[in-house]
Design a protein around this motif. Structure first.
Motif, PDB file in Angstrom:
ATOM      1  N   ARG A 175      12.061 -42.294  28.475  1.00 53.11           N
ATOM      2  CA  ARG A 175      12.987 -42.981  29.376  1.00 53.11           C
ATOM      3  C   ARG A 175      12.917 -44.486  29.147  1.00 53.11           C
ATOM      4  N   THR A 176      13.997 -45.143  29.502  1.00 49.77           N
ATOM      5  CA  THR A 176      14.039 -46.603  29.557  1.00 49.77           C
ATOM      6  C   THR A 176      15.014 -46.971  30.661  1.00 49.77           C
ATOM      7  N   ILE A 177      15.164 -48.266  30.924  1.00 52.37           N
ATOM      8  CA  ILE A 177      16.085 -48.695  31.973  1.00 52.37           C
ATOM      9  C   ILE A 177      16.863 -49.923  31.510  1.00 52.37           C
ATOM     10  N   ALA A 178      18.002 -50.136  32.146  1.00 49.91           N
ATOM     11  CA  ALA A 178      18.745 -51.390  32.011  1.00 49.91           C
ATOM     12  C   ALA A 178      18.607 -52.118  33.332  1.00 49.91           C
ATOM     13  N   LEU A 179      17.948 -53.267  33.311  1.00 51.37           N
ATOM     14  CA  LEU A 179      17.689 -54.028  34.528  1.00 51.37           C
ATOM     15  C   LEU A 179      18.260 -55.424  34.357  1.00 51.37           C
ATOM     16  N   ALA A 180      19.228 -55.774  35.156  1.00 47.68           N
ATOM     17  CA  ALA A 180      19.837 -57.104  35.077  1.00 47.68           C
ATOM     18  C   ALA A 180      20.552 -57.371  36.390  1.00 47.68           C
ATOM     19  N   ALA A 218      23.312 -52.307  29.971  1.00 46.48           N
ATOM     20  CA  ALA A 218      23.386 -50.842  29.971  1.00 46.48           C
ATOM     21  C   ALA A 218      24.141 -50.329  28.744  1.00 46.48           C
ATOM     22  N   LYS A 219      25.245 -50.973  28.398  1.00 45.49           N
ATOM     23  CA  LYS A 219      26.024 -50.544  27.234  1.00 45.49           C
ATOM     24  C   LYS A 219      25.211 -50.679  25.950  1.00 45.49           C
ATOM     25  N   TYR A 220      24.488 -51.784  25.822  1.00 43.46           N
ATOM     26  CA  TYR A 220      23.662 -52.013  24.631  1.00 43.46           C
ATOM     27  C   TYR A 220      22.578 -50.940  24.498  1.00 43.46           C
ATOM     28  N   ILE A 221      21.890 -50.659  25.591  1.00 44.77           N
ATOM     29  CA  ILE A 221      20.799 -49.685  25.545  1.00 44.77           C
ATOM     30  C   ILE A 221      21.331 -48.297  25.201  1.00 44.77           C
ATOM     31  N   LYS A 222      22.453 -47.925  25.794  1.00 45.42           N
ATOM     32  CA  LYS A 222      23.038 -46.618  25.484  1.00 45.42           C
ATOM     33  C   LYS A 222      23.380 -46.511  23.995  1.00 45.42           C
ATOM     34  N   VAL A 233      20.833 -39.146  28.993  1.00 44.80           N
ATOM     35  CA  VAL A 233      21.410 -39.009  30.330  1.00 44.80           C
ATOM     36  C   VAL A 233      21.279 -40.348  31.049  1.00 44.80           C
ATOM     37  N   GLU A 234      22.418 -40.913  31.463  1.00 47.93           N
ATOM     38  CA  GLU A 234      22.437 -42.212  32.143  1.00 47.93           C
ATOM     39  C   GLU A 234      22.693 -42.011  33.634  1.00 47.93           C
ATOM     40  N   ASN A 251      19.100 -45.960  34.840  1.00 50.92           N
ATOM     41  CA  ASN A 251      18.049 -45.182  34.182  1.00 50.92           C
ATOM     42  C   ASN A 251      18.622 -44.420  32.995  1.00 50.92           C
ATOM     43  N   PHE A 252      17.827 -44.325  31.942  1.00 44.38           N
ATOM     44  CA  PHE A 252      18.205 -43.542  30.771  1.00 44.38           C
ATOM     45  C   PHE A 252      17.062 -42.586  30.435  1.00 44.38           C
ATOM     46  N   ASP A 253      17.339 -41.305  30.540  1.00 51.89           N
ATOM     47  CA  ASP A 253      16.376 -40.281  30.123  1.00 51.89           C
ATOM     48  C   ASP A 253      16.901 -39.649  28.842  1.00 51.89           C
ATOM     49  N   PHE A 254      16.001 -39.433  27.874  1.00 51.08           N
ATOM     50  CA  PHE A 254      16.437 -38.899  26.594  1.00 51.08           C
ATOM     51  C   PHE A 254      15.296 -38.148  25.919  1.00 51.08           C
ATOM     52  N   THR A 255      15.641 -37.374  24.925  1.00 49.52           N
ATOM     53  CA  THR A 255      14.640 -36.621  24.181  1.00 49.52           C
ATOM     54  C   THR A 255      14.601 -37.102  22.737  1.00 49.52           C
ATOM     55  N   LEU A 256      13.421 -36.974  22.151  1.00 52.66           N
ATOM     56  CA  LEU A 256      13.221 -37.290  20.738  1.00 52.66           C
ATOM     57  C   LEU A 256      12.649 -36.064  20.042  1.00 52.66           C
TER      58      LEU A 256
END
Length: 364
Positions: A175-180, A218-222, A233-234, A251-256
């Motif tokens: 997971r990661t996040i966009a915080l601004a 958020a757009k950049y992180i996605k 998943v955003e 929030n961004f949850d994703f799999t690797l």
């Protein structure tokens, strides 16, 4: 002094101390080189020979209950009067005004859609405070944040209280996040997200400027994540609290499929538009060349990497560089087309207050 990292995750009542005495931290010049590495990372805003990425490998690690800490002013009675003087205030304000005109002109010309301008406030105290005491104060003041106190010969001593996850996860789940976007809570808003009181969330009104700024991040992180995962998943944006400030967060949850190339993902994410700008590489070069005050390890990231407990990397925000009785408090804010200089300055003052409270709070 040996190299060490003392850190506490949000809402924990204990911290972890990782120390390295027998050898120096590993030095890396590329974030991609973090693939396959394990330890505690202390990364600068921009890696270079003078300011490398530092990796502490655990020689000794222990858990410590925060209630077991007992630090106070060095060489003084805990009841001694202490005072703090801000130095270079006029010069720092002038530097910011000059920088703002330079940075905002690049926005107006269309070179950047967003760029982050950082500054610092230098404070000197009558008495020297043990860095561990400042760490404990930060933990008490900011239970929602990641708190870390780190020291190496190369980096110096840094204290950070960060609400922003750069990357965390284990095995396939990440997971990661966009915080601004930033707003200071006032009046009834101070009850927002409090454990025993509630404030109507409708009382927190976000400006178009803050919404736009968070949208860029958020757009950049996605876009970054889509290069590494086909299952992103955003969620959001929504309002979250950090001290007496609130931010917009997604929030961004994703799999690797594999974490073998985690360094490449870190290199793609960092620095996000939350601390740099868009387009990323051009903005980073402009910041390095034109910002009056070097960032050093402010707006980099730190945290444990590929340990048995996973990876937990946080952007190094709300930073204090400790040099004896001198404290250099760093903060920044994102500039977009409709930014205003006075409001941007106030935002940095509000962010600097986060670390400033650690200095003036009595022993706890």
């Amino acid at each position: 002094m040996s190299s060490f990292a003392l850190y506490r995750f949000p809402h924990e009542n204990y911290c972890t101390l990782l120390s390295q005495k027998m050898r120096q931290p590993i030095e890396l010049l590329s974030y991609s080189d973090l693939s396959g590495k394990e330890g505690f990372v202390i990364a600068p805003f921009n890696a270079s020979k003078d300011e490398p990425i530092l990796l502490l490998e655990s020689e000794k690690t222990k858990k410590i209950l925060l209630s077991d800490f007992d630090y106070t002013f060095k060489n003084s009675n805990s009841d001694s009067e202490n005072y703090f003087d801000a130095v270079y205030e006029g010069a720092e304000r002038l530097k910011y005004t000059v920088d703002y005109e330079n940075f905002s002109s690049q926005i107006a010309s269309g070179k950047f859609s967003k760029i982050v301008l950082a500054r610092r406030k230098v404070v000197k105290s009558k008495l020297e405070i043990a860095p561990e005491e400042l760490f404990k104060r930060a933990c008490k003041l900011y239970p929602r944040m990641f708190i870390a106190l780190v020291h190496t010969e190369r980096s110096g001593t840094w204290l950070t209280a960060s609400p922003e996850i750069l990357l965390e996860g284990h095995e396939r789940n990440w997971r990661t996040i966009a915080l601004a976007g930033t707003m200071k809570l006032e009046g009834c808003q101070l009850n927002f997200d409090a454990s025993n009181e509630m404030c109507d969330s409708d009382m927190i009104k976000w400006s178009d400027k803050n919404i736009q700024e968070q949208g860029y991040v958020a757009k950049y992180i996605k876009e970054c994540l889509d290069k590494f995962s086909n299952n992103v998943v955003e969620e959001g944006p929504f309002t979250v609290r950090a001290g007496n400030l609130v931010h917009l967060r997604s929030n961004f949850d994703f799999t690797l499929q594999t974490s073998d190339n985690i360094g490449e993902l870190i290199n793609s994410l960092h620095p996000t538009p939350a601390v740099c700008g868009l387009p990323k590489d051009t903005a980073r070069r402009f910041i390095l060349k034109n910002e009056s005050v070097p960032r050093h390890y402010y707006s980099g990231f730190m945290g444990p990497l590929n340990t048995q407990y996973g990876t937990h990397l946080y952007v190094s925000l709300r930073c204090m560089n400790i040099e004896g009785r001198t404290y250099k408090l760093h903060a920044g804010g994102g500039l977009v087309k409709n930014s205003e200089e006075a409001m941007e300055w106030k935002e940095t003052e509000d962010k600097i207050e986060t670390m400033g409270k650690c200095l003036v709070t009595k022993k706890i």
